[in-house]
Structure formats: structure tokens, C-alpha cells
Scaffold this active site. Structure first.
Site, PDB file in Angstrom:
ATOM      1  N   GLY A   1      -2.230  -5.656 -15.380  1.00 26.85           N
ATOM      2  CA  GLY A   1      -3.730  -5.812 -15.004  1.00 26.85           C
ATOM      3  C   GLY A   1      -4.353  -6.919 -15.441  1.00 26.85           C
ATOM      4  O   GLY A   1      -3.762  -7.627 -16.433  1.00 26.85           O
TER       5      GLY A   1
ATOM      6  N   CYS B   1       3.664  -5.631 -18.384  1.00 29.40           N
ATOM      7  CA  CYS B   1       2.517  -6.417 -19.070  1.00 29.40           C
ATOM      8  C   CYS B   1       1.534  -5.837 -19.410  1.00 29.40           C
ATOM      9  O   CYS B   1       1.612  -5.393 -20.738  1.00 29.40           O
ATOM     10  CB  CYS B   1       2.308  -7.113 -17.565  1.00 29.40           C
ATOM     11  SG  CYS B   1       1.122  -8.854 -17.771  1.00 29.40           S
ATOM     12  N   TYR B   2       0.514  -5.565 -19.034  1.00 33.18           N
ATOM     13  CA  TYR B   2      -0.751  -4.887 -19.545  1.00 33.18           C
ATOM     14  C   TYR B   2      -0.344  -3.631 -19.942  1.00 33.18           C
ATOM     15  O   TYR B   2      -0.505  -2.986 -21.093  1.00 33.18           O
ATOM     16  CB  TYR B   2      -1.936  -5.006 -18.583  1.00 33.18           C
ATOM     17  CG  TYR B   2      -3.182  -4.330 -19.207  1.00 33.18           C
ATOM     18  CD1 TYR B   2      -4.149  -4.839 -19.935  1.00 33.18           C
ATOM     19  CD2 TYR B   2      -3.424  -2.937 -18.879  1.00 33.18           C
ATOM     20  CE1 TYR B   2      -5.227  -4.296 -20.307  1.00 33.18           C
ATOM     21  CE2 TYR B   2      -4.590  -2.243 -19.491  1.00 33.18           C
ATOM     22  CZ  TYR B   2      -5.495  -2.903 -20.335  1.00 33.18           C
ATOM     23  OH  TYR B   2      -6.553  -2.407 -20.758  1.00 33.18           O
TER      24      TYR B   2
ATOM     25  N   HIS C   1       7.227  -9.483 -15.496  1.00 35.50           N
ATOM     26  CA  HIS C   1       6.865  -8.562 -14.287  1.00 35.50           C
ATOM     27  C   HIS C   1       8.288  -8.446 -13.439  1.00 35.50           C
ATOM     28  O   HIS C   1       8.520  -9.241 -12.918  1.00 35.50           O
ATOM     29  CB  HIS C   1       6.067  -9.240 -13.183  1.00 35.50           C
ATOM     30  CG  HIS C   1       4.576  -9.067 -13.990  1.00 35.50           C
ATOM     31  ND1 HIS C   1       3.621  -8.032 -13.469  1.00 35.50           N
ATOM     32  CD2 HIS C   1       4.046 -10.019 -14.773  1.00 35.50           C
ATOM     33  CE1 HIS C   1       2.568  -8.483 -14.094  1.00 35.50           C
ATOM     34  NE2 HIS C   1       2.519  -9.432 -14.873  1.00 35.50           N
TER      35      HIS C   1
ATOM     36  N   GLU D   1       8.923  -6.653 -11.124  1.00 33.49           N
ATOM     37  CA  GLU D   1       8.809  -6.120  -9.671  1.00 33.49           C
ATOM     38  C   GLU D   1       8.450  -7.443  -9.100  1.00 33.49           C
ATOM     39  O   GLU D   1       8.820  -7.114  -7.448  1.00 33.49           O
ATOM     40  CB  GLU D   1       7.513  -5.357  -9.568  1.00 33.49           C
ATOM     41  CG  GLU D   1       6.135  -5.838  -9.769  1.00 33.49           C
ATOM     42  CD  GLU D   1       5.868  -6.124 -11.058  1.00 33.49           C
ATOM     43  OE1 GLU D   1       4.397  -6.445 -11.212  1.00 33.49           O
ATOM     44  OE2 GLU D   1       6.487  -5.968 -12.100  1.00 33.49           O
TER      45      GLU D   1
ATOM     46  N   GLY E   1       1.261   1.429  20.854  1.00 36.28           N
ATOM     47  CA  GLY E   1       2.410   0.703  21.282  1.00 36.28           C
ATOM     48  C   GLY E   1       3.045  -0.028  20.232  1.00 36.28           C
ATOM     49  O   GLY E   1       3.969  -0.405  20.223  1.00 36.28           O
ATOM     50  N   GLY E   2       2.438  -0.001  19.029  1.00 32.07           N
ATOM     51  CA  GLY E   2       2.778  -1.001  17.904  1.00 32.07           C
ATOM     52  C   GLY E   2       3.918   0.246  17.173  1.00 32.07           C
ATOM     53  O   GLY E   2       3.868   1.199  17.373  1.00 32.07           O
TER      54      GLY E   2
ATOM     55  N   ASP F   1       3.834   1.326  14.147  1.00 33.16           N
ATOM     56  CA  ASP F   1       3.206   2.310  13.264  1.00 33.16           C
ATOM     57  C   ASP F   1       2.829   3.618  14.216  1.00 33.16           C
ATOM     58  O   ASP F   1       3.337   4.590  13.504  1.00 33.16           O
ATOM     59  CB  ASP F   1       2.196   1.634  12.559  1.00 33.16           C
ATOM     60  CG  ASP F   1       2.296   0.480  11.713  1.00 33.16           C
ATOM     61  OD1 ASP F   1       3.537   0.255  11.366  1.00 33.16           O
ATOM     62  OD2 ASP F   1       1.382  -0.247  11.633  1.00 33.16           O
TER      63      ASP F   1
ATOM     64  N   ALA G   1       3.809   4.550  17.026  1.00 35.70           N
ATOM     65  CA  ALA G   1       5.021   4.810  17.756  1.00 35.70           C
ATOM     66  C   ALA G   1       5.820   5.768  16.744  1.00 35.70           C
ATOM     67  O   ALA G   1       6.225   6.864  17.077  1.00 35.70           O
ATOM     68  CB  ALA G   1       5.838   3.647  18.210  1.00 35.70           C
TER      69      ALA G   1
ATOM     70  N   LYS H   1       5.848  -1.276   5.725  1.00 33.03           N
ATOM     71  CA  LYS H   1       6.027  -1.345   6.982  1.00 33.03           C
ATOM     72  C   LYS H   1       7.611  -1.258   7.195  1.00 33.03           C
ATOM     73  O   LYS H   1       8.145  -0.739   8.084  1.00 33.03           O
ATOM     74  CB  LYS H   1       5.406  -2.677   7.385  1.00 33.03           C
ATOM     75  CG  LYS H   1       6.048  -3.218   8.889  1.00 33.03           C
ATOM     76  CD  LYS H   1       5.317  -2.352   9.976  1.00 33.03           C
ATOM     77  CE  LYS H   1       3.891  -3.160  10.220  1.00 33.03           C
ATOM     78  NZ  LYS H   1       3.080  -2.434  11.136  1.00 33.03           N
TER      79      LYS H   1
END
Length: 525
Positions: free
Chosen positions: A59, A86-87, A174, A176, A229-230, A232, A234, A380
């Protein structure tokens, strides 16, 4: 997700970190389910969630500043394996009796970290010296009593510590981010070795868990799915179809903001692949009328979100009338909302509203539907994996993202029919040339943007022109939370530029956006 895994998530406590969502992703990449919770969560609330582990995020604050985010001290007394980053590392140190101070030795970016020993269960198997990504001005200068100091750097005497008996661990860097070379291994050591969490969460688990949730939510009711149609929408519709079968009807809204050929693709490809019933609504005039005279991007998104809902309400009334004179109303609406949509719309803990996605912050207050959002906590790449698991064709699963508001947020300025036609033509050229060059798989997304309120001087046929610029925005990303611009070959860029300026009337300049995310978002609006 198995019931045991669902009952015992890893909680990522968000202290306002830029990368809280990235931590959650990295935990999932270790095949462990994670959820993000606010730093204001209480020990009793954590106990009720029965987590398998806790990660305290980084943070921007200093732990000793007035008003800085804090943690309920009782959380560290629950006996749940906890990792501070970290924080979060500094919060843990301070609350347990260690000391945090501003040493004047700030560390930002790649930093050499030295392990003090074999690393034990937490950092064991790691190189004695490694490159990690630091971003801090304060440091832990004294570890809490009973903690072993496991690592240091030139400017940080206590860069990692551990107490195996209490199952409390922390790192100043970090893990990640990809710049921490062994970062994922650090996270997996904590999850699998220190916390003893099995790596048994995968896309198949998600499907089974969501199917059960949808059946419990919907019962015997009928369901509408907003299909764009995308990938997500679908995948969301496919999961709901798996759960309730013919209770589902998909509605595709042609709002006039589509790219060339998209309506035809949805009406043929998706129905052929799934067998789901599809109703197409032509609402082009309705949307353009609502957007007339509007240039502000937030206003455009909210208008588009409102008109989507109004269109689905009208479709629902027609479907009810079609079923029977006394037909039951359709109460449920499926949306392909993803976690990045929620975060950017201000739905995360303490998260700024970057832009209101039409399906989150753009929904009207008088919404009559109950939303079904099976992808709301997913990224995604996870959605693509689920789509493949469900057997959707690669043409749908691998499709580059296209926003629900469509070209409406790729026109900087008022949306008009003339401007949409111009942008559609330029976009079709870009897509065709990228495909011809074999670059589709290398690009996450390539928005083509019309700067409708900007004109520049040019020369064509020895005469002066005063046309619009077109912006190319090719980006590479894993999850849309962060992104970098894609380095396209110069010859491809040249061909795209030549074709657009020669073939699209009203355009005399093509420019390339080379901004990463952050600071820029992927879409311009």
C-alpha cells in the site's frame, strides 16, 4: 471449485495496493482460490470466512502516519497462516512488537536480496542472492520477538522474516510482480509448504461451483443473457446454459456501435457452436438518439449501460408475451462482468473509479433484473481457460477483447452515424492487416480510436486537407489490469497507415499510442 476449497479461500487483504488484484491472480496461478477483502475486515468476519491463508497486500501509506490503514490485531491471533507483503509486512511487524522506521534508504525497482540462511519452510530452495522488486521508503529495522530474519538488502536489514510456530511470514519486496525473479516461488512456498494448502483449484472447479450457484439462484426461472459476441459474455452464457439449459435465451443487441461483420459473426458462429437460442434486437436508432450531443466519456458509458438495460427489458416483455398471456416475468439477466471491470468501476476496496464500465457503474438505479454474473471474480485468462473447458470454439475463446460499449468509447467526442462509419472502415483495415501479418496471437487487443474533435493539416494530391487522426493502440497483457504497448513491425504499421489514409475519407494522419497501463488505460475512454 471443490466445496472444501470454496469454504477455505486465501484472503488478500487490500491496503489500497496497486497490485492487490495481481496478488490474487498469482495465488490462483498456484492453483489456490483467492478473494480480495478490505483492510477494514474484522477478525470475526475473517473467522466466519474460514480462510486457508491470508496475504496482507502492499500500500502507499506509512504505518506510523495518522490515518494510515490498519489491521484488526485479532486477525493475526486466529492461527491462520499469514504472509505480509511490503506495507502488509510492516503492519505485521509493528503490531507484533517489531519496529518500523523511515531510514532514509529508499529502495525502488530491482534490488539485490540476500538470504540469511537456508530459508526454512518459507524461503527454502531459493538462491542465496536474488533480484526482487522493491517499492518502499520505510523499513522494518527490528523483527518481532520470536521471528527469524530470513533476508536483507543493502538498505533494509530486515527484508523477510518468519515464525513457523505462529505460521506468520513476511517480505519487504513484491513477489507478485514478474520483476521479482523468484517471486512466484516465494508465494508458492508460503501457500503449499508453510500454509499446507493443496493446489487443487482450476477452471473445472470454477465451472462446477458456478453451475451449482446458478441453479440455486435461478431455480426454475427463465434467464436472459446479454450476448455481445465477445469471450466474456460467450463464456458466461455457456456456463449458465450448462446450469439451466433451455431456460436461457440469449439477447444480442445491435446498438450500432459494432465493428464490421460482428452481428453476422454472433448470429452464426455462436449459435452453431452452442445451440443456444438467440434473439437479435436492432436498437441502432435508439442508441444513437440517446448519445446525440454527448461527448463526456463517463456520460457515454452510463447512457450505453442504461440503454442496454432498457433494451433487455423490452426484449423480456416480448418473450413473456410470446410464451403465454399469463407468462411469468423473466427476472434474471446474465452479464459477462469480469473482476477488472469491477475494480476500474470503483468496486474494489478503497479503489478509485477509473471509468464506469457499462455493466457495472453504468447500470441504472431502477434496474428490475436480478443479475447473474458467473465471471465477476475472474480475470480474462481464467475466463478463456473456462471457455476451452466448456468446449467453445477457439475462434470465440481466443477472440481479442472488444468493449461492451463498442465503438462508442473509441470515438473521442460525440458519437454520430458518420463518425461510426469512418471508424468502422479504419478498424476493419487494421484487423485485416494484423491477421494477414500473423500477429493476432501476439496482441491482447488493438483498439482503433477516432479523435473526432481533433483535426490536423495534411496534404493529398498537392492540396491541403484538414482531417481526423486515427490512433492505433496495440497492447500486450495477461489480465487487462496492467498492459504494455505491443511493438508491431514497422512494415505492418506502414501498410496500415497507407491503407487508412488512402482508403478512409476524412482521415489524413495515423498515430501510434506507446503508453503502458498504468498510467494509461487500454481504452481511451
Amino acid at each position: 471449485m471443490s466445496s472444501e476449497t470454496a469454504a477455505k479461500p486465501v484472503l488478500v487483504v487490500d491496503f489500497g495496493a496497486q497490485y492487490a488484484q495481481l496478488i490474487a491472480r498469482r495465488v490462483r496461478e498456484a492453483n489456490v482460490y483467492s478473494e480480495i477483502v478490505p483492510h477494514t475486515i474484522t477478525a470475526d468476519e475473517v473467522r466466519a470466512m474460514d480462510p486457508a491463508g491470508i496475504v496482507l497486500s502492499g500500500g502507499p501509506s506509512s504505518v506510523y502516519e495518522t490515518g494510515s490503514p490498519t489491521l484488526d490485531p485479532g486477525i493475526l491471533e486466529l492461527g491462520v497462516p499469514t504472509l505480509g507483503i511490503c506495507y502488509g509486512f510492516q503492519v505485521m511487524a509493528q503490531q507484533l512488537g517489531g519496529e518500523v522506521a523511515k531510514t532514509g534508504n529508499r529502495e525502488y525497482g530491482s534490488t539485490a536480496v540476500h538470504l540469511a540462511g537456508d530459508g526454512g519452510v518459507f524461503l527454502g530452495g531459493q538462491p542465496a542472492e536474488q533480484i526482487a522488486w522493491m517499492s518502499h521508503g520505510d523499513s522494518v529495522v527490528r523483527a518481532p520477538e520470536g521471528f527469524d530474519v530470513l533476508a536483507s538488502s543493502e538498505g533494509t536489514p530486515v527484508a523477510a522474516f518468519a515464525n513457523d510456530r505462529l505460521k506468520l511470514y513476511g517480505v519487504q519486496w513484491h513477489p507478485e510482480v514478474k520483476h521479482s525473479v523468484h517471486g512466484q516461488a516465494v508465494l508458492e512456498n508460503f501457500l503449499h509448504r508453510a500454509a499446507g494448502i493443496p493446489g487443487d483449484w482450476n477452471s473445472g472447479n470454477v465451472i462446477a461451483e458456478q453451475v451449482a450457484r446458478i441453479r440455486a439462484q435461478v431455480g426454475s426461472g427463465r434467464v436472459l443473457a446479454a450476448l455481445s459476441g465477445g469471450v466474456d459474455s460467450a463464456v458466461a452464457a455457456a456456463i449458465v446454459h450448462e446450469a439451466v439449459g433451455d431456460q436461457l435465451v440469449c439477447v444480442f443487441v445491435d446498438h450500432g456501435l459494432l465493428r464490421a461483420g460482428e452481428r453476422e459473426q454472433v448470429e452464426t458462429d455462436y449459435v452453431a457452436a452452442t445451440g443456444i437460442r438467440l434473439v437479435t434486437v436492432d436498437a441502432r436508432e435508439q442508441f444513437l438518439t440517446a448519445l446525440a450531443g454527448v461527448s463526456d466519456p463517463e456520460s457515454k458509458r452510463k447512457i450505453i449501460g442504461r440503454e442496454f438495460i432498457r433494451t433487455f427489458e423490452a426484449a423480456e416483455r416480448e418473450l413473456v408475451a410470446e410464451a403465454a398471456a399469463d407468462g411469468e416475468p423473466i427476472r434474471f439477466l446474465v452479464q459477462g462482468t469480469l473482476y477488472p471491470d469491477v475494480v476500474e468501476s470503483g468496486g474494489g476496496s478503497g479503489t478509485a473509479n477509473i471509468k464506469s464500465h457499462h455493466n457495472v457503474g453504468g447500470l441504472p438505479d431502477d434496474l428490475q433484473f436480478e443479475l447473474v454474473e458467473p465471471l465477476r471474480t475472474l480475470f480474462k485468462d481464467e475466463v478463456r481457460a473456462i471457455g476451452r473447458e466448456l468446449g467453445l470454439p477457439e475462434a470465440i475463446v481466443a477472440r481479442q477483447p472488444f468493449p461492451g460499449p463498442g465503438l462508442g468509447i473509441r470515438i473521442v467526442g460525440e458519437v454520430t452515424g458518420e463518425r461510426l462509419d469512418l471508424l468502422r472502415e479504419a478498424d476493419a483495415i487494421v484487423r485485416a492487416e494484423l491477421t494477414a501479418a500473423g500477429l493476432d496471437a501476439e496482441i491482447w487487443q488493438c483498439p482503433v480510436v477516432l479523435l473526432a474533435d481533433v483535426r490536423s493539416v495534411g496534404v493529398m494530391g498537392d492540396g491541403r486537407t484538414y482531417g481526423h487522426p486515427i490512433v492505433l493502440r496495440p497492447v500486450s497483457s495477461e489480465d487487462a489490469m496492467t498492459a504494455d504497448w505491443t511493438r508491431l513491425p514497422y512494415d505492418v504499421l506502414a501498410k496500415i497507415s497507407n491503407r487508412i489514409t488512402n482508403e478512409v475519407a476524412g482521415v489524413n494522419r495515423v498515430v501510434l499510442d506507446v503508453t503502458s497501463k498504468p498510467p494509461g488505460t487500454i481504452e481511451w475512454e
